[in-house]
Scaffold this active site. Structure first.
Site, short mmCIF file in Angstrom:
data_model
loop_
_atom_site.label_atom_id
_atom_site.label_comp_id
_atom_site.label_asym_id
_atom_site.label_seq_id
_atom_site.Cartn_x
_atom_site.Cartn_y
_atom_site.Cartn_z
N CYS A 237 -92.72 -24.87 -52.14
CA CYS A 237 -92.45 -26.30 -52.27
C CYS A 237 -91.56 -26.77 -51.11
CB CYS A 237 -91.78 -26.60 -53.61
SG CYS A 237 -90.14 -25.87 -53.82
N HIS B 88 -88.05 -20.10 -59.15
CA HIS B 88 -89.33 -20.16 -58.44
C HIS B 88 -89.68 -18.76 -57.95
CE1 HIS B 88 -90.04 -24.66 -57.67
NE2 HIS B 88 -89.15 -24.55 -58.65
N CYS C 118 -88.03 -24.35 -51.75
CA CYS C 118 -88.40 -22.97 -51.39
C CYS C 118 -88.72 -22.85 -49.91
CB CYS C 118 -89.57 -22.52 -52.24
SG CYS C 118 -89.17 -22.34 -53.99
N GLU D 147 -90.94 -17.06 -55.36
CA GLU D 147 -90.50 -16.39 -54.14
C GLU D 147 -89.00 -16.16 -54.12
OE1 GLU D 147 -91.85 -19.41 -54.72
OE2 GLU D 147 -92.12 -20.43 -52.80
#
Length: 526
Positions: A289, A230, A359, A232
């Site tokens: 998320c 993901h 995340c 980040e």
């Protein structure tokens, strides 16, 4: 996963397009790219985005099939796009893909050439060099970005500038990538604001893109896969690589030039710290998320520039829970205390699905333990972000709860603290319910790198199984090269010796358990 380049066979002579040599266009052919267009170029279908770009400049975008080639069962369509006096060409095995590819090519090129409202010095891309047969290894060397005065950045307020700066950073780095990146994109940029000269100078230091986690049957317990791609998470891994480069330089172990002045200085206690006039800013193109995204799109709001006090939303017991991402799935689920641990044979046999912490939870732990992570904590004081900007899907109450305020009663040992960054979003961007699929590709770069690295997010590696520079085994080598050969070869045992960091981590784990937030999921065991 069928592989991110399966359609093109992984060879340069069958790539969807060849990037032109980038140069400044003639004034008559330069297109103005506003902050909204920069945002839409990342978040919208490339065909729609390029049509809007043309219309915003009083032009039309015309797509035409110029010819077909190849045998009937492997026909290729050659697509031409005309925007004003500019011409772009691409080829693919079907008309739809050819149209998307040529639109994406135009967006990359026009963004990289754009001078109206440009915020970062465009990297010089020389594609006259011999191309790699493996397009996942980018051989178009990128010049380093030049720090820029924030007043020169196009954007409304700090958050608008942060968004424009990040989108431009992505577009200029993406201009060196030979693979198609068509698909909905999630990007994250970490940049520094240097106030030491008396004026705010901004420089990008890490970029990550992606929205995938590794498939369970591809996981590697030796640390040779990147389990979470993901955006980040990738950007934060790149930021740690940036800190290792900084550490080697200021300690005298590596005197190779840095792209800008070092941000680390000695703290007088045998460690280093980030200079107090340097701020770390994080941008993510959408809400992380997990807990920060658990709200209806209708509740997405605009941020207020002067809102410095956090006002978290704590309306029910579901809010604030630790959540995990599911393998090959969308969304997150709350973690459960006492749940059976993941096992390597359970994953390989298909009896279990790999779970990775959301995340939101990872970002929130950075605001407790710092962005630097465990290994760097032996040499560097905790590094905390000064701000977090979202591109869209922003709600202050949910975001502030998710990334820091749910831990507001935690008592941490010095030098750790609960960090409350400035929160906001890019103004004027609507939170659309985007149904387009994300690309399996994940890009990473950090300041000082000459190239962008491409990973398959579902496999956690580069093409042909090559280990990424972000993999845990590579990070361990960074540590060994700096600190000398560790007495343990096992990554987790090395971390066990870093008592100060682990004490703070233990306090965190006990806190979330006491609050009934759930449990942090550990990596699979044998």
């Amino acid at each position: 996963s069928s592989g991110i380049n399966a359609e093109y066979g992984g060879a340069s002579d069958s790539l969807p397009f060849q990037l032109p040599k980038l140069s400044r266009p003639n004034p008559s052919s330069a297109l103005t790219i506003t902050s909204k267009i920069a945002h839409d170029s990342i978040n919208k279908n490339p065909v729609s985005a390029v049509i809007e770009l043309a219309q915003a400049n009083g032009m039309t975008a015309s797509f035409n099939i110029t010819r077909t080639s190849g045998p009937p069962n492997r026909k290729k369509f050659h697509m031409r796009l005309d925007i004003g006096t500019r011409v772009f060409n691409s080829v693919a095995t079907n008309k739809k893909t050819a149209k998307q590819n040529v639109a994406e090519l135009a967006l990359r090129t026009l963004h990289s050439e754009n001078s109206g409202g440009a915020t970062v010095a465009a990297p010089v891309v020389d594609v006259s060099q011999k191309q790699s047969r493996d397009p996942h290894i980018v051989v178009n060397y990128i010049s380093q970005f030049t720090p820029i005065h924030s007043a020169k950045i196009d954007g409304q307020g700090f958050f608008g500038k942060a968004g424009r700066f990040s989108y431009d950073t992505y577009n200029r780095l993406a201009s060196s990538v030979q693979l198609s990146t068509v698909g909905r994109k999630v990007i994250s940029v970490i940049f520094i604001e240097d106030l030491r000269s008396g004026v705010p100078m901004w420089s990008p230091v890490s970029l990550g893109t992606g929205n995938r986690t590794v498939n369970g049957d591809n996981i590697n317990l030796e640390g040779k896969t990147v389990n979470d791609s993901h955006a980040e998470i990738i950007a934060r891994r790149g930021f740690r690589r940036f800190l290792w480069k900084q550490l080697r330089f200021v300690s005298g172990k590596d005197k190779n030039s840095l792209p800008f002045d070092p941000i680390l200085e000695e703290n007088g206690n045998g460690q280093y710290r980030v200079n107090h006039k340097v701020r770390i800013h994080v941008f993510i193109s959408t809400a992380p998320c997990g807990d920060s995204a658990i709200f209806p799109i209708s509740e997405a709001t605009q941020s207020m520039e002067n809102l410095t006090e956090h006002k978290p939303t704590m309306e029910n017991e579901k809010q604030g829970l630790l959540r995990s991402k599911m393998e090959s799935g969308q969304g997150t689920n709350p973690t459960v205390i006492g749940e059976d641990p993941l096992t390597i044979d359970g994953l390989m046999m298909g009896d279990q699905r790999l779970k990775t912490m959301s995340c939101s939870d990872k970002v929130s732990r950075w605001n407790v333990l710092g962005l630097q992570g465990c290994l760097l904590s032996e040499f560097i004081e905790p590094v905390y972000m000064s701000s977090l900007t979202l591109g869209c899907l922003y709600n202050h109450g949910h975001l502030s709860r998710a990334v820091c305020c749910r831990y507001r009663d935690i008592k941490l040992p010095a030098p750790y603290k609960l960090n409350h960054p400035l929160l906001g979003c890019v103004p004027g961007q609507e939170a659309d319910r985007e149904l387009g699929k994300t690309n399996e590709m994940s890009m990473n770069w950090c300041a000082g790198d000459n190239e962008v690295e491409i990973l398959d997010g579902c496999r956690g590696r580069r093409a042909k199984g090559v280990v990424s520079r972000l993999a845990r085994v590579t990070i361990l080598k960074e540590y060994s090269d700096f600190a000398g050969a560790p007495k343990h070869k096992d990554y987790n045992k090395i971390k066990d010796d870093l008592s100060e960091y682990l004490h703070a981590k233990k306090v965190y784990n006990e806190f979330v358990k006491e609050k009934n937030y759930g449990v942090w999921i550990r990596k699979p065991i044998y």
